[in-house]
Enzyme design. Structure first.
Site, short mmCIF file in Angstrom:
data_model
loop_
_atom_site.label_atom_id
_atom_site.label_comp_id
_atom_site.label_asym_id
_atom_site.label_seq_id
_atom_site.Cartn_x
_atom_site.Cartn_y
_atom_site.Cartn_z
N TYR A 151 0.83 -1.20 0.00
CA TYR A 151 0.00 0.00 0.00
C TYR A 151 0.87 1.25 0.00
O TYR A 151 1.69 1.44 0.90
CB TYR A 151 -0.89 -0.04 1.24
N ASP A 236 -1.61 -5.93 9.40
CA ASP A 236 -2.71 -5.06 9.00
C ASP A 236 -3.79 -5.96 8.41
O ASP A 236 -3.64 -6.51 7.32
CB ASP A 236 -2.20 -4.06 7.95
N ILE A 238 -7.14 -5.07 7.80
CA ILE A 238 -8.33 -4.25 7.59
C ILE A 238 -9.24 -4.79 6.49
O ILE A 238 -10.39 -4.34 6.37
CB ILE A 238 -7.97 -2.79 7.29
N LYS A 282 -12.92 -0.73 5.47
CA LYS A 282 -13.06 -1.60 4.30
C LYS A 282 -14.16 -2.64 4.50
O LYS A 282 -15.02 -2.81 3.62
CB LYS A 282 -11.73 -2.30 4.01
#
Length: 496
Positions: A151, A236, A238, A282
């Protein structure tokens, strides 16, 4: 552009380049902001396909809010709670909010693991949560290893204000971009040889931009690596509940499962080194509510994180609303199932549309995007060739897609394309533009003139015309956006 006079009064922290706003990732946003697509007002505008946003189930959340007005302190039914919610709240967060988030994290992971509400630390979205955990774990100049492609805003979230180094662990298409132990060892050894103090490994699972999930064996290997090296592992997660094609080989495995199954073996798993970043941006499609959390198995990190969370709290009004929504177990169960179904359908239609014109994507099972392979369209296999193609796609085809170079991908020609942030009609326009572009290139290569007859117009397509003329802006033209504060970039406007 800031004047020299204006910048001299600002701090180095505020003006350093690590925010990344001048990267191609954000440049595409600026093109969209300058002339956004609208089916009737701007049918030749830029379609936003660079925003990983889940808009497919907004109707379900809106319906729940309409049926539960007492969940908001701004309605007659909920006004009696106004004083309790509006007054000062401890930065630990409302207990019922932390309890509801813990339960939702369990549901989103198939109820395979349990989460302790007392280990939840609030952050201002995943952005704030990532920065918070970085401040807790590393000092200025320390380093985190991050498998690439990753990302683009990790550079900002993890390193801008903390001044922590981000060291990519390069992965390639020969392994479907999955992280391998040898690649990890190589990156770690190179970093330590050059004097960097590696404090942790950051992974995104499911992956942004790949849309893939780490299998259990790989995840256990990463936990063992962190334990052996005595570095932290930040997962992470998410996109945990965006999995749309769960099978034995593609199902999501949380790092919490690895901790649960291996905590008894201190040589392979030290829970004190494991931390999870999560948000509702998300999975629930609620990025504007800025509801992010850090979940840590380390008591000291929880204590420090709560002190630091003073700078990025979730508003008590938001906590109050979300606590009620996430505590409705019947709604949560229906939402997660329907969201997965809709994501799977949208993904399938989009990938099929690309496949019909010879464009393949990395096989994926989660996320709000595809990792699109356009290597065969590059004039030269280089980052310059990739950016030249990207400029054509943004300025002429009028699609804001994100080039692989902004994700630190080592192979030029890959692009992330988001499909869940638009309605069905807009997606069809995007696919039509892609088809026209590919067929136009094929015709040009064969010196053939192709006249395309558009299909019958649908109601939303009234007066729709495709235009590949580049939108020109004056030198004084200024575009403002919370995502793109700088109005121009040489990369975006460079000529082929």
């Amino acid at each position: 552009m800031e004047s020299a006079k204006g910048s001299c009064v600002l701090s180095k922290m505020a003006t350093n380049e690590r925010h990344g706003e001048n990267s191609p990732y954000f440049d595409g946003w600026k093109a969209y902001d300058a002339y956004p697509f609208h089916p009737t007002d701007r049918p030749d505008g830029v379609i936003q396909m660079g925003l990983a946003e889940n808009q497919l189930c907004v109707d379900l959340i809106r319906d729940w809010i309409e049926k539960n007005p007492q969940a908001s302190i701004c309605t007659p039914e909920g006004l009696h709670m106004f004083k309790d919610v509006a007054l000062f709240q401890d930065y630990h967060g409302l207990p019922r909010f932390r309890q509801a988030v813990a339960k939702f994290m369990e549901r989103g992971r198939g109820n395979k693991v349990r989460f302790d509400p007392e280990r939840i630390v609030m952050g201002g979205g995943a952005t704030g949560a990532n920065e918070l955990i970085t401040f807790c774990l590393a000092d200025e100049g320390d380093a985190f290893l991050v498998p690439s492609p990753y990302y683009p805003a990790f550079d900002r979230d993890l390193g801008w204000r903390t001044k922590v180094q981000i060291i990519p662990v390069h992965c390639n298409s020969s392994t479907n971009f999955q992280i391998t132990r040898p690649a990890l060892e190589t990156a770690y050894d190179q970093a330590t040889r050059t004097g960097s103090t590696v404090k942790g490994l950051v992974i995104a699972n499911p992956s942004n931009p790949l849309g893939t999930c780490l299998d259990r064996t790989t995840l256990e290997s990463l936990v063992a690596f962190a334990t052996e090296k005595r570095i932290h592992l930040v997962a992470d997660e998410i996109y945990a509940a965006t999995v749309f094609h769960p099978t034995t080989s593609t199902q999501f495995v949380s790092v919490a499962e690895v901790v649960r199954d291996n905590a008894a073996d201190p040589a392979r798993c030290d829970p004190d080194l494991i931390h999870i970043v999560y948000s509702l941006s998300k999975d629930m499609g609620l990025p504007g509510l800025r509801a992010g959390v850090v979940y840590s198995y380390n008591d000291a990190v929880v204590r420090c994180g709560r002190r630091m969370s003073s700078f990025g709290l979730v508003s008590s009004q938001t906590q109050h609303l979300l606590a009620a929504m996430l505590s409705d177990e019947d709604f949560v169960g229906r939402f997660l199932l329907e969201s997965s179904r809709r994501l799977g359908e949208r993904h399938g239609r989009f990938v099929t549309g690309l496949d019909r014109v010879g464009i393949r994507c990395l096989e994926s099972c989660a996320g709000l995007f595809v990792w699109m392979d356009l290597r065969h369209l590059l004039k030269e296999a280089s980052y310059e060739g990739e950016l030249a193609l990207w400029r054509v796609i943004v300025n002429e085809v009028k699609l804001n897609v994100s080039p692989g170079v902004s994700f630190h991908c080592v192979e030029p020609g890959w692009f992330r394309v988001c499909f869940a942030n638009m309605d069905e009609g807009t997606m069809e326009v995007a696919l039509q533009r892609i088809r026209a572009f590919i067929q136009g290139k094929a015709a040009a290569e064969n010196n053939v003139v192709v006249v395309m007859k558009p299909p019958g117009k649908k109601r939303w397509q009234k007066d729709l015309r495709l235009s590949f003329k580049t939108v020109r802006r004056s030198e004084e033209g200024h575009v403002s956006s919370p995502h793109s504060p700088m109005p121009r970039s040489p990369l975006l406007w460079a000529r082929n």
